[in-house]
Design a protein around this motif. Structure first.
Motif, PDB file in Angstrom:
ATOM      1  N   THR A  70      -5.579  -9.058   6.894  1.00  0.00           N
ATOM      2  CA  THR A  70      -4.152  -8.986   7.365  1.00  0.00           C
ATOM      3  C   THR A  70      -3.232  -8.447   6.175  1.00  0.00           C
ATOM      4  O   THR A  70      -2.393  -7.738   6.377  1.00  0.00           O
ATOM      5  N   ALA A  71      -3.512  -9.127   4.856  1.00  0.00           N
ATOM      6  CA  ALA A  71      -2.801  -8.596   3.836  1.00  0.00           C
ATOM      7  C   ALA A  71      -2.971  -7.011   3.430  1.00  0.00           C
ATOM      8  O   ALA A  71      -2.037  -6.214   3.575  1.00  0.00           O
ATOM      9  N   VAL A  72      -4.428  -6.746   3.447  1.00  0.00           N
ATOM     10  CA  VAL A  72      -4.679  -5.307   3.143  1.00  0.00           C
ATOM     11  C   VAL A  72      -4.000  -4.205   4.349  1.00  0.00           C
ATOM     12  O   VAL A  72      -3.533  -3.409   3.967  1.00  0.00           O
ATOM     13  N   SER A  73      -4.561  -4.638   5.515  1.00  0.00           N
ATOM     14  CA  SER A  73      -4.072  -3.820   6.658  1.00  0.00           C
ATOM     15  C   SER A  73      -2.509  -3.599   6.857  1.00  0.00           C
ATOM     16  O   SER A  73      -2.042  -2.722   7.048  1.00  0.00           O
ATOM     17  N   LEU A  74      -1.843  -4.697   6.633  1.00  0.00           N
ATOM     18  CA  LEU A  74      -0.218  -4.752   6.929  1.00  0.00           C
ATOM     19  C   LEU A  74       0.269  -3.817   5.678  1.00  0.00           C
ATOM     20  O   LEU A  74       1.294  -3.008   5.869  1.00  0.00           O
ATOM     21  N   SER A  75      -0.446  -3.862   4.329  1.00  0.00           N
ATOM     22  CA  SER A  75       0.243  -3.168   3.132  1.00  0.00           C
ATOM     23  C   SER A  75       0.081  -1.804   3.437  1.00  0.00           C
ATOM     24  O   SER A  75       0.846  -1.103   3.395  1.00  0.00           O
ATOM     25  N   VAL A  76      -1.132  -1.203   3.857  1.00  0.00           N
ATOM     26  CA  VAL A  76      -1.570  -0.079   3.985  1.00  0.00           C
ATOM     27  C   VAL A  76      -0.712   0.557   5.300  1.00  0.00           C
ATOM     28  O   VAL A  76      -0.238   1.739   5.130  1.00  0.00           O
ATOM     29  N   THR A  77      -0.633   0.074   6.261  1.00  0.00           N
ATOM     30  CA  THR A  77       0.023   0.413   7.521  1.00  0.00           C
ATOM     31  C   THR A  77       1.593   0.753   7.322  1.00  0.00           C
ATOM     32  O   THR A  77       1.983   1.638   7.822  1.00  0.00           O
ATOM     33  N   VAL A  78       2.315  -0.435   6.609  1.00  0.00           N
ATOM     34  CA  VAL A  78       3.373  -0.067   6.302  1.00  0.00           C
ATOM     35  C   VAL A  78       3.842   0.949   5.311  1.00  0.00           C
ATOM     36  O   VAL A  78       4.705   1.724   5.852  1.00  0.00           O
ATOM     37  N   LEU A  79       3.034   1.275   4.598  1.00  0.00           N
ATOM     38  CA  LEU A  79       3.296   2.428   3.525  1.00  0.00           C
ATOM     39  C   LEU A  79       2.891   3.542   4.028  1.00  0.00           C
ATOM     40  O   LEU A  79       3.840   4.501   4.043  1.00  0.00           O
ATOM     41  N   ALA A  80       2.046   3.595   5.028  1.00  0.00           N
ATOM     42  CA  ALA A  80       1.689   4.938   5.594  1.00  0.00           C
ATOM     43  C   ALA A  80       2.817   5.336   6.842  1.00  0.00           C
ATOM     44  O   ALA A  80       3.154   6.414   6.916  1.00  0.00           O
ATOM     45  N   ALA A  81       3.178   4.017   7.394  1.00  0.00           N
ATOM     46  CA  ALA A  81       4.129   4.219   8.623  1.00  0.00           C
ATOM     47  C   ALA A  81       5.626   4.792   7.962  1.00  0.00           C
ATOM     48  O   ALA A  81       6.060   5.594   8.498  1.00  0.00           O
ATOM     49  N   TYR A  82       5.974   4.270   6.820  1.00  0.00           N
ATOM     50  CA  TYR A  82       7.065   4.493   6.172  1.00  0.00           C
ATOM     51  C   TYR A  82       7.139   6.032   5.669  1.00  0.00           C
ATOM     52  O   TYR A  82       7.848   6.807   5.955  1.00  0.00           O
ATOM     53  N   GLY A  83       5.938   6.396   4.756  1.00  0.00           N
ATOM     54  CA  GLY A  83       5.853   7.886   4.590  1.00  0.00           C
ATOM     55  C   GLY A  83       5.886   8.989   5.709  1.00  0.00           C
ATOM     56  O   GLY A  83       6.481   9.954   5.527  1.00  0.00           O
ATOM     57  N   LEU A  84       5.114   8.491   6.783  1.00  0.00           N
ATOM     58  CA  LEU A  84       5.102   9.156   7.910  1.00  0.00           C
ATOM     59  C   LEU A  84       6.388   9.500   8.829  1.00  0.00           C
ATOM     60  O   LEU A  84       6.711  10.296   9.640  1.00  0.00           O
ATOM     61  N   SER A  85       7.193   8.309   8.781  1.00  0.00           N
ATOM     62  CA  SER A  85       8.790   8.198   9.387  1.00  0.00           C
ATOM     63  C   SER A  85       9.477   8.980   8.520  1.00  0.00           C
ATOM     64  O   SER A  85      10.605   9.350   9.303  1.00  0.00           O
ATOM     65  N   VAL A 124       2.940  -6.630  14.344  1.00  0.00           N
ATOM     66  CA  VAL A 124       1.688  -6.071  13.770  1.00  0.00           C
ATOM     67  C   VAL A 124       0.909  -6.904  13.053  1.00  0.00           C
ATOM     68  O   VAL A 124      -0.413  -6.877  13.035  1.00  0.00           O
ATOM     69  N   GLY A 125       1.481  -7.648  12.192  1.00  0.00           N
ATOM     70  CA  GLY A 125       0.841  -8.459  11.439  1.00  0.00           C
ATOM     71  C   GLY A 125      -0.161  -9.624  12.268  1.00  0.00           C
ATOM     72  O   GLY A 125      -1.351  -9.833  11.940  1.00  0.00           O
ATOM     73  N   LEU A 126       0.697 -10.139  13.425  1.00  0.00           N
ATOM     74  CA  LEU A 126      -0.263 -10.915  14.342  1.00  0.00           C
ATOM     75  C   LEU A 126      -1.526 -10.160  14.897  1.00  0.00           C
ATOM     76  O   LEU A 126      -2.463 -10.711  15.147  1.00  0.00           O
ATOM     77  N   PHE A 127      -1.111  -8.803  15.459  1.00  0.00           N
ATOM     78  CA  PHE A 127      -2.243  -8.254  15.898  1.00  0.00           C
ATOM     79  C   PHE A 127      -3.435  -8.013  15.098  1.00  0.00           C
ATOM     80  O   PHE A 127      -4.696  -8.289  15.375  1.00  0.00           O
ATOM     81  N   TYR A 128      -3.089  -7.705  13.574  1.00  0.00           N
ATOM     82  CA  TYR A 128      -4.249  -7.771  12.719  1.00  0.00           C
ATOM     83  C   TYR A 128      -4.782  -8.975  12.500  1.00  0.00           C
ATOM     84  O   TYR A 128      -6.047  -9.031  12.439  1.00  0.00           O
ATOM     85  N   ALA A 129      -4.153 -10.011  12.224  1.00  0.00           N
ATOM     86  CA  ALA A 129      -4.661 -11.567  12.053  1.00  0.00           C
ATOM     87  C   ALA A 129      -5.650 -11.760  13.249  1.00  0.00           C
ATOM     88  O   ALA A 129      -6.565 -12.179  12.989  1.00  0.00           O
ATOM     89  N   VAL A 130      -5.278 -11.739  14.499  1.00  0.00           N
ATOM     90  CA  VAL A 130      -5.926 -12.079  15.782  1.00  0.00           C
ATOM     91  C   VAL A 130      -7.447 -11.139  15.447  1.00  0.00           C
ATOM     92  O   VAL A 130      -8.577 -11.517  16.056  1.00  0.00           O
TER      93      VAL A 130
END
Length: 313
Positions: free
Chosen positions: A101-116, A214-220
């Motif tokens: 969850t930590a890895v996925s949330l970090s990568v997703t946040v960074l990628a989403a911010y860059g693409l936004s 989103v963190g909940l989705f990844y954790a589950v």
């Protein structure tokens, strides 16, 4: 001359039908439907919990699953948590869930911010690459060849890296980030803030709801990981709890130190051996408890995080 509005019948209150107070029949129908839905969800969970806390005599007299509890017999939980395979599997699933969850949330946040941020380097090709995964999936064999080629066979990273980024979660976060006023971000840049400072000090505090969801989705997803464990893990000590549940219930295998016939001592009851069905239901309960504990803390963010995040932008 009579107009169409004059010919149209008016309601006694003059309000639209959706603003009218529901009738007693309508309230009764809604209550009945809600009660049926709740029963469909709660009754199976109740049966699983009660069966996991029942003795051999109670299960035999009920002919299988128990609905009405007769005694409190936690011997099944004592057996599966006395240092056997289930205990190791719960620890493995916890480690994979936390790290993943930590890895996925970090990568997703960074990628989403860059693409936004439209206009950034290779913005459109990278966004197209992520969106393409909605339509094209490489398949099981190419994924297996890549994971094994990277030397991740019998490695817990095989449960984390292949599922590190979800295109759906990235799109949701990107849409929410694009809804943040650009004037706010430009004012921070004028004051000398860099992109990372803007992300962590402005964007993320404004996006707590969608980030929590989103963190909940990844954790589950990581807690329920099952198929990747079947493909990439052969060692029994690395199996997650969902894989152990599959082996125990569907395949009919008994995890180490969790088989029927194991005798435990309970105060006031004496020595007792939990039945096989009670052990199976106890493992099911163990897999459900973490999600039931975490979800209430994130539930208040669910509507705001997903609906608003999907609409904005």
């Amino acid at each position: 001359m009579t107009t169409l509005a004059q010919l149209k019948p008016r309601r006694p209150s003059g309000r639209p039908v959706w603003e009218e107070k529901p009738s007693r029949l309508g309230q009764l129908g809604k209550g009945t439907v809600i009660a049926i839905i709740i029963a469909v969800v709660v009754v199976p969970l109740w049966v699983v919990v009660v069966t996991s806390l029942s003795s051999t005599e109670t299960i035999n007299s009920a002919g299988g699953y128990v609905f009405l509890p007769r005694e409190f017999n936690p011997s099944a939980y004592i057996v599966i948590f006395q240092g056997g395979q289930v205990t190791d599997a719960v620890l493995v699933s916890t480690i994979v869930t936390v790290i993943g969850t930590a890895v996925s949330l970090s990568v997703t946040v960074l990628a989403a911010y860059g693409l936004s941020r439209t206009g950034t380097l290779l913005h459109r090709p990278i966004l197209f690459y992520f969106l393409l995964t909605f339509l094209i999936y490489p398949g099981m064999i190419p994924s297996y060849l890549v994971v094994t080629g990277l030397g991740l066979k019998d490695n817990l990273l095989a449960l984390v890296l292949p599922a590190a980024v979800s295109a759906f979660n990235l799109v949701v976060l990107r849409a929410f980030f694009m809804g943040i006023p650009t004037e706010l971000l430009d004012s921070a840049r004028i004051d000398g803030a860099g992109e990372f400072r803007i992300l962590f000090r402005i964007v993320l505090p404004l996006s707590k709801a969608v980030t929590a969801v989103v963190g909940l989705f990844y954790a589950v997803g990581y807690w329920n990981t099952f198929f990747n464990a079947v493909l990439y893990l052969d060692r029994n000590d690395l199996q997650p709890v969902q894989r152990v549940l599959q082996m125990f219930i569907l395949a009919g295998q008994s995890p180490t130190n969790a088989g029927a016939g194991t005798v435990v001592h309970l105060p006031g009851i004496g020595y007792t051996a939990p039945p096989n069905l009670a052990i199976k239901m106890a493992v099911v309960v163990v897999t459900l408890v973490p999600a039931l504990i975490i979800y209430p803390f994130v539930q208040r963010h669910f509507t705001k995080g997903v609906i608003v995040g999907a609409i904005k932008g």
